[in-house]
Design a protein around this motif. Structure first.
Motif, PDB file in Angstrom:
ATOM      1  N   MET A   1       0.843  -1.162   0.000  1.00 61.85           N
ATOM      2  CA  MET A   1       0.000   0.000   0.000  1.00 61.85           C
ATOM      3  C   MET A   1       0.901   1.243   0.000  1.00 61.85           C
ATOM      4  O   MET A   1       1.757   1.383   0.846  1.00 61.85           O
ATOM      5  CB  MET A   1      -0.889  -0.005   1.251  1.00 61.85           C
ATOM      6  N   ARG A   2       0.710   2.083  -0.927  1.00 60.23           N
ATOM      7  CA  ARG A   2       1.501   3.304  -1.022  1.00 60.23           C
ATOM      8  C   ARG A   2       0.740   4.421  -0.327  1.00 60.23           C
ATOM      9  O   ARG A   2      -0.455   4.596  -0.515  1.00 60.23           O
ATOM     10  CB  ARG A   2       1.751   3.665  -2.482  1.00 60.23           C
ATOM     11  N   THR A   3       1.488   5.183   0.515  1.00 55.40           N
ATOM     12  CA  THR A   3       0.875   6.308   1.209  1.00 55.40           C
ATOM     13  C   THR A   3       1.934   7.350   1.520  1.00 55.40           C
ATOM     14  O   THR A   3       3.126   7.038   1.572  1.00 55.40           O
ATOM     15  CB  THR A   3       0.174   5.841   2.503  1.00 55.40           C
ATOM     16  N   ASN A   4       1.530   8.564   1.696  1.00 56.87           N
ATOM     17  CA  ASN A   4       2.433   9.645   2.090  1.00 56.87           C
ATOM     18  C   ASN A   4       2.110  10.048   3.517  1.00 56.87           C
ATOM     19  O   ASN A   4       0.953  10.234   3.872  1.00 56.87           O
ATOM     20  CB  ASN A   4       2.254  10.862   1.178  1.00 56.87           C
ATOM     21  N   ILE A   5       3.173  10.158   4.347  1.00 56.09           N
ATOM     22  CA  ILE A   5       2.980  10.568   5.731  1.00 56.09           C
ATOM     23  C   ILE A   5       4.078  11.550   6.128  1.00 56.09           C
ATOM     24  O   ILE A   5       5.156  11.567   5.540  1.00 56.09           O
ATOM     25  CB  ILE A   5       2.971   9.361   6.691  1.00 56.09           C
ATOM     26  N   VAL A   6       3.797  12.347   7.130  1.00 61.55           N
ATOM     27  CA  VAL A   6       4.786  13.271   7.680  1.00 61.55           C
ATOM     28  C   VAL A   6       5.308  12.647   8.969  1.00 61.55           C
ATOM     29  O   VAL A   6       4.531  12.297   9.853  1.00 61.55           O
ATOM     30  CB  VAL A   6       4.149  14.648   7.963  1.00 61.55           C
ATOM     31  N   LEU A   7       6.636  12.483   9.047  1.00 59.43           N
ATOM     32  CA  LEU A   7       7.267  11.853  10.203  1.00 59.43           C
ATOM     33  C   LEU A   7       8.128  12.862  10.944  1.00 59.43           C
ATOM     34  O   LEU A   7       8.711  13.767  10.334  1.00 59.43           O
ATOM     35  CB  LEU A   7       8.138  10.677   9.761  1.00 59.43           C
ATOM     36  N   ASP A   8       8.258  12.682  12.237  1.00 61.91           N
ATOM     37  CA  ASP A   8       9.135  13.506  13.062  1.00 61.91           C
ATOM     38  C   ASP A   8      10.585  13.155  12.716  1.00 61.91           C
ATOM     39  O   ASP A   8      11.026  12.016  12.911  1.00 61.91           O
ATOM     40  CB  ASP A   8       8.844  13.216  14.536  1.00 61.91           C
ATOM     41  N   ASP A   9      11.343  14.120  12.191  1.00 68.16           N
ATOM     42  CA  ASP A   9      12.714  13.866  11.736  1.00 68.16           C
ATOM     43  C   ASP A   9      13.614  13.341  12.852  1.00 68.16           C
ATOM     44  O   ASP A   9      14.413  12.425  12.634  1.00 68.16           O
ATOM     45  CB  ASP A   9      13.329  15.125  11.136  1.00 68.16           C
ATOM     46  N   LYS A  10      13.512  13.903  14.049  1.00 73.70           N
ATOM     47  CA  LYS A  10      14.351  13.451  15.161  1.00 73.70           C
ATOM     48  C   LYS A  10      14.017  12.005  15.551  1.00 73.70           C
ATOM     49  O   LYS A  10      14.912  11.222  15.837  1.00 73.70           O
ATOM     50  CB  LYS A  10      14.181  14.373  16.368  1.00 73.70           C
ATOM     51  N   LEU A  11      12.747  11.680  15.523  1.00 70.36           N
ATOM     52  CA  LEU A  11      12.321  10.323  15.848  1.00 70.36           C
ATOM     53  C   LEU A  11      12.818   9.328  14.795  1.00 70.36           C
ATOM     54  O   LEU A  11      13.291   8.234  15.126  1.00 70.36           O
ATOM     55  CB  LEU A  11      10.797  10.263  15.964  1.00 70.36           C
ATOM     56  N   VAL A  12      12.759   9.715  13.534  1.00 72.14           N
ATOM     57  CA  VAL A  12      13.249   8.860  12.444  1.00 72.14           C
ATOM     58  C   VAL A  12      14.754   8.657  12.574  1.00 72.14           C
ATOM     59  O   VAL A  12      15.256   7.530  12.449  1.00 72.14           O
ATOM     60  CB  VAL A  12      12.885   9.451  11.068  1.00 72.14           C
ATOM     61  N   GLU A  13      15.497   9.718  12.876  1.00 74.73           N
ATOM     62  CA  GLU A  13      16.949   9.598  13.041  1.00 74.73           C
ATOM     63  C   GLU A  13      17.294   8.663  14.190  1.00 74.73           C
ATOM     64  O   GLU A  13      18.190   7.821  14.070  1.00 74.73           O
ATOM     65  CB  GLU A  13      17.558  10.981  13.290  1.00 74.73           C
ATOM     66  N   GLU A  14      16.581   8.803  15.295  1.00 77.33           N
ATOM     67  CA  GLU A  14      16.833   7.922  16.439  1.00 77.33           C
ATOM     68  C   GLU A  14      16.495   6.472  16.107  1.00 77.33           C
ATOM     69  O   GLU A  14      17.224   5.551  16.471  1.00 77.33           O
ATOM     70  CB  GLU A  14      16.025   8.390  17.652  1.00 77.33           C
ATOM     71  N   ALA A  15      15.399   6.260  15.397  1.00 79.21           N
ATOM     72  CA  ALA A  15      15.015   4.909  14.997  1.00 79.21           C
ATOM     73  C   ALA A  15      16.075   4.289  14.094  1.00 79.21           C
ATOM     74  O   ALA A  15      16.394   3.103  14.226  1.00 79.21           O
ATOM     75  CB  ALA A  15      13.663   4.932  14.296  1.00 79.21           C
ATOM     76  N   PHE A  16      16.644   5.070  13.187  1.00 81.24           N
ATOM     77  CA  PHE A  16      17.716   4.565  12.330  1.00 81.24           C
ATOM     78  C   PHE A  16      18.928   4.158  13.168  1.00 81.24           C
ATOM     79  O   PHE A  16      19.560   3.138  12.906  1.00 81.24           O
ATOM     80  CB  PHE A  16      18.130   5.597  11.276  1.00 81.24           C
ATOM     81  N   ARG A  17      19.260   4.967  14.183  1.00 82.23           N
ATOM     82  CA  ARG A  17      20.409   4.640  15.037  1.00 82.23           C
ATOM     83  C   ARG A  17      20.181   3.339  15.811  1.00 82.23           C
ATOM     84  O   ARG A  17      21.128   2.583  16.065  1.00 82.23           O
ATOM     85  CB  ARG A  17      20.682   5.773  16.030  1.00 82.23           C
ATOM     86  N   LEU A  18      18.933   3.075  16.179  1.00 83.98           N
ATOM     87  CA  LEU A  18      18.628   1.897  16.992  1.00 83.98           C
ATOM     88  C   LEU A  18      18.345   0.638  16.176  1.00 83.98           C
ATOM     89  O   LEU A  18      18.184  -0.441  16.747  1.00 83.98           O
ATOM     90  CB  LEU A  18      17.409   2.199  17.878  1.00 83.98           C
ATOM     91  N   SER A  19      18.278   0.778  14.866  1.00 83.79           N
ATOM     92  CA  SER A  19      17.944  -0.367  14.021  1.00 83.79           C
ATOM     93  C   SER A  19      19.036  -0.600  12.989  1.00 83.79           C
ATOM     94  O   SER A  19      19.984   0.162  12.886  1.00 83.79           O
ATOM     95  CB  SER A  19      16.612  -0.131  13.317  1.00 83.79           C
ATOM     96  N   ASN A  20      18.850  -1.667  12.225  1.00 81.41           N
ATOM     97  CA  ASN A  20      19.743  -1.965  11.105  1.00 81.41           C
ATOM     98  C   ASN A  20      19.119  -1.560   9.780  1.00 81.41           C
ATOM     99  O   ASN A  20      19.620  -1.930   8.723  1.00 81.41           O
ATOM    100  CB  ASN A  20      20.074  -3.460  11.066  1.00 81.41           C
TER     101      ASN A  20
END
Length: 66
Positions: A1-20
């Motif tokens: 399913m394709r969708t557009n959403i607005v994400l919190d940039d700081k939250l996305v950066e932190e999630a990237f740091r905590l994941s692979n």
């Protein structure tokens, strides 16, 4: 399913740091899977105290084969 959403940039950066995860798509997929697993686990916790086992039920004997 394709969708557009607005994400919190700081939250996305932190999630990237905590994941692979390498991509935002992969990161969102991982987050959704973990969310669903967590909710399923919580639903099982709702059963606490509602299941009655037989008086002779011995869970330890079942673990001996492991």
């Amino acid at each position: 399913m394709r969708t557009n959403i607005v994400l919190d940039d700081k939250l996305v950066e932190e999630a990237f740091r905590l994941s692979n995860a390498k991509t935002k798509r992969e990161l969102i997929q991982l987050a959704l899977e973990e969310y669903v697993d967590n909710r399923k686990r919580k639903n099982l916790m709702d059963l606490k105290g509602k299941i009655q086992f037989a008086d002779d039920y011995d869970y330890k004997s079942m673990r001996e084969g492991i």
